[in-house]
Design an enzyme around this catalytic site. Structure first.
Site, PDB file in Angstrom:
ATOM      1  NE  ARG A 267      81.725 -99.641  71.841  1.00 14.79           N
ATOM      2  CZ  ARG A 267      82.990 -99.228  71.971  1.00 14.79           C
ATOM      3  NH1 ARG A 267      83.256 -97.950  72.106  1.00 14.79           N
ATOM      4  NH2 ARG A 267      83.995-100.103  71.947  1.00 14.79           N
ATOM      5  CD  GLU A 296      80.970 -95.162  66.200  1.00 11.83           C
ATOM      6  OE1 GLU A 296      82.067 -95.658  65.875  1.00 11.83           O
ATOM      7  OE2 GLU A 296      80.717 -94.791  67.330  1.00 11.83           O
ATOM      8  CG  HIS A 314      84.600 -94.408  68.024  1.00 16.94           C
ATOM      9  ND1 HIS A 314      83.647 -95.390  68.107  1.00 16.94           N
ATOM     10  CD2 HIS A 314      85.463 -94.671  69.036  1.00 16.94           C
ATOM     11  CE1 HIS A 314      83.934 -96.203  69.108  1.00 16.94           C
ATOM     12  NE2 HIS A 314      85.040 -95.778  69.686  1.00 16.94           N
TER      13      HIS A 314
HETATM   14  C1  8YV Z   1      88.934 -97.633  70.334  1.00 17.18           C
HETATM   15  C2  8YV Z   1      86.949 -97.706  71.917  1.00 17.18           C
HETATM   16  O1  8YV Z   1      89.586 -96.735  69.538  1.00 17.18           O
HETATM   17  O2  8YV Z   1      88.424 -99.130  73.091  1.00 17.18           O
HETATM   18  C3  8YV Z   1      87.273 -98.850  72.795  1.00 17.18           C
HETATM   19  O3  8YV Z   1      86.329 -99.527  73.245  1.00 17.18           O
HETATM   20  O4  8YV Z   1      85.839 -97.382  71.776  1.00 17.18           O
HETATM   21  C4  8YV Z   1      87.937 -96.895  71.162  1.00 17.18           C
HETATM   22  O5  8YV Z   1      88.529 -96.002  72.034  1.00 17.18           O
HETATM   23  C5  8YV Z   1      88.373 -98.702  69.457  1.00 17.18           C
HETATM   24  O6  8YV Z   1      87.446 -99.495  70.062  1.00 17.18           O
HETATM   25  C6  8YV Z   1      89.496 -99.523  68.871  1.00 17.18           C
HETATM   26  O7  8YV Z   1      89.081-100.783  68.455  1.00 17.18           O
END
Ligand code: 8YV
Length: 348
Positions: A267, A296, A314
C-alpha cells in the site's frame, strides 16, 4: 410486507405477526441481494447470479458515494473492491439491510472497521489466494527496478535506441544479494521463497518472530531500524494501518545501504513519497519499483519524472487465476454469512 422497488427481497428472519396465518404470510426471495461495485470475472459473476440476486456494474464505472448508497438500498451485502472508500460517513449512510461487506481484496484499509463494527456489519477479505500473484509482481518490481526496465523499454519503443556499448544500460544484479522484507505474512513469505531462487539472503521484520519452519532460514530483526542496514533490496509487504503510515520515511531510508532498491506492492500509505523521491533523486537509492501508491491513480508526479523508477498501476493480483480465486473466496464468505456460519475470512 411489500417487496421494495418491486424486487423480491431476502429476509433472513420472518417474524410472524400474531394472529397471522403462516400460510398467508409472504416469504420473499430466498436469494440475498448483493451489490457488486465493480465488474468481476465472468465465472465469478455467473456464480453470483446463480446463487444471489446480484446487482452488477456491467460498465465498471466508479460509483460516487451517492450512487453507492442509492444502489445499496434494499441490498443485504456489498461486494466492493479497494476502489470503494467505505469511510465512517459512508458506512453510516448504508441502509439497515446491509449485513456484510465481503471485500474483493486482501487489504481492508479502504473500510472503516470501527464504523462497520459499530453497525454490526461483518467485514471479510480474500487472503491466501493472491499471495503468488503479488509475490510474482514483487519479483518483477525488483528486476524491473534493478535492470532499468522502464528506461530500456522506452528506448526501444521510442526508436531512440541507437547504439550499444559495455557501459550501456548497466544495472544492478539481484542474484546473491540481501533482500529485506517488512511484513513477513503470506505474501512476504512467498516473495522470500521466489527470491531464494535468485540465491538471495532473506532478512525480515514483523511484529513477532515466526516459527523456524516458516522462516525457512530467513534472518529475523526485531525492528525496521535493525533490518534496514542489511537490505540491498527492500520489499514492503506489511498491512497499511495508522501504525505503518509513512513507515519508510527519510530517517529510515538513511539507514539503508547506499544504492539499495526499494519495492512496494502493498500500500502507498507505508511510504513517505517526498522522502522516497528525494532519496531516488539524490542517488542515495539506486531505484524503486512501485505498484501501490498514495492517492491512486493520481499519484505523486515526482515518481513519473524519475528515470530510476519502475512503475506499475496496482496490478499485484491481476492474473486470471487470482482474480477468479478472489471472487470465489469473497462468495464463499457470503455463502457462510447467509447460511448463518462464521465466514472464513472475517476481519470484524
Ligand atoms: C486488489 C489489493 O487487486 O487485494 C488487495 O488488497 O491490493 C489488490 O491486489 C484490489 O485490492 C482489489 O480490490
Amino acid at each position: 410486507m411489500a417487496a421494495r422497488n418491486g424486487r423480491r427481497r431476502h429476509v433472513d428472519k420472518v417474524e410472524k405477526p400474531s394472529g397471522t396465518n403462516i400460510a398467508e404470510y409472504p416469504i420473499m426471495s430466498d436469494k440475498p441481494v448483493i451489490l457488486v461495485t465493480r465488474k468481476l470475472p465472468q465465472a465469478v459473476e455467473d456464480r453470483l447470479r446463480s446463487d444471489y440476486e446480484a446487482r452488477l456494474n456491467p460498465d465498471d464505472h466508479l460509483y460516487t458515494s451517492d450512487e453507492l448508497i442509492e444502489r445499496a438500498q434494499g441490498a443485504d451485502a456489498l461486494l466492493p473492491c479497494h476502489t470503494e472508500h467505505l469511510s465512517a460517513e459512508i458506512i453510516g449512510r448504508l441502509p439497515d439491510s446491509i449485513k456484510a461487506v465481503a471485500n474483493f481484496s486482501v487489504g481492508f484499509d479502504h473500510v472503516d472497521l470501527e464504523a462497520a463494527k459499530a453497525r454490526g456489519i461483518i467485514v471479510t477479505n480474500t487472503p491466501d489466494v493472491l499471495s503468488d500473484a503479488t509475490a510474482e509482481l514483487t519479483i518483477m518490481l525488483m528486476l524491473g527496478a534493478a535492470r532499468r526496465a522502464s528506461e530500456g523499454e522506452h528506448l526501444v519503443r521510442s526508436q531512440e535506441w541507437r547504439d550499444w556499448s559495455p557501459s550501456f544500460m548497466v544495472g544492478i544484479q539481484m542474484t546473491g544479494k540481501r533482500l529485506g522484507i517488512i511484513g513477513f505474512g503470506r505474501v512476504g513469505q512467498v516473495t522470500a521463497k521466489r527470491a531464494r531462487g535468485f540465491d538471495m539472503e532473506i532478512h525480515y521484520t514483523d511484529v513477532r518472530r515466526l516459527p523456524r519452519e516458516q522462516e525457512a532460514g530467513a534472518i529475523y530483526h526485531d525492528s525496521p531500524e535493525d533490518l534496514l542496514p542489511h537490505c540491498d533490496f527492500l520489499a514492503l509487504h506489511c498491512v497499511a494501518t495508522p501504525e505503518t503510515r509513512n513507515l519508510l520515511n527519510a530517517e529510515r531510508i538513511a539507514l539503508l545501504p547506499d544504492d539499495a532498491i526499494v519495492v512496494n506492492a502493498a500500500r502507498g500509505a507505508i511510504i513517505d513519497d517526498e522522502a522516497l523521491i528525494a532519496a531516488l533523486k539524490s542517488g542515495k537509492l539506486a531505484a524503486a519499483g512501485i505498484d501501490a501508491y498514495n492517492n491512486e491513480p493520481d499519484i505523486h508526479p515526482g515518481y513519473r519524472e524519475l528515470v530510476n523508477t519502475f512503475l506499475m498501476p496496482h496490478i499485484g493480483s491481476a492474473t486470471r487465476e487470482t482474480r477468479d480465486a478472489m471472487g470465489f473466496r469473497a462468495i464463499d464468505n457470503l455463502d457462510a454469512i447467509f447460511a448463518g456460519r462464521e465466514p472464513r475470512d472475517r476481519v470484524v
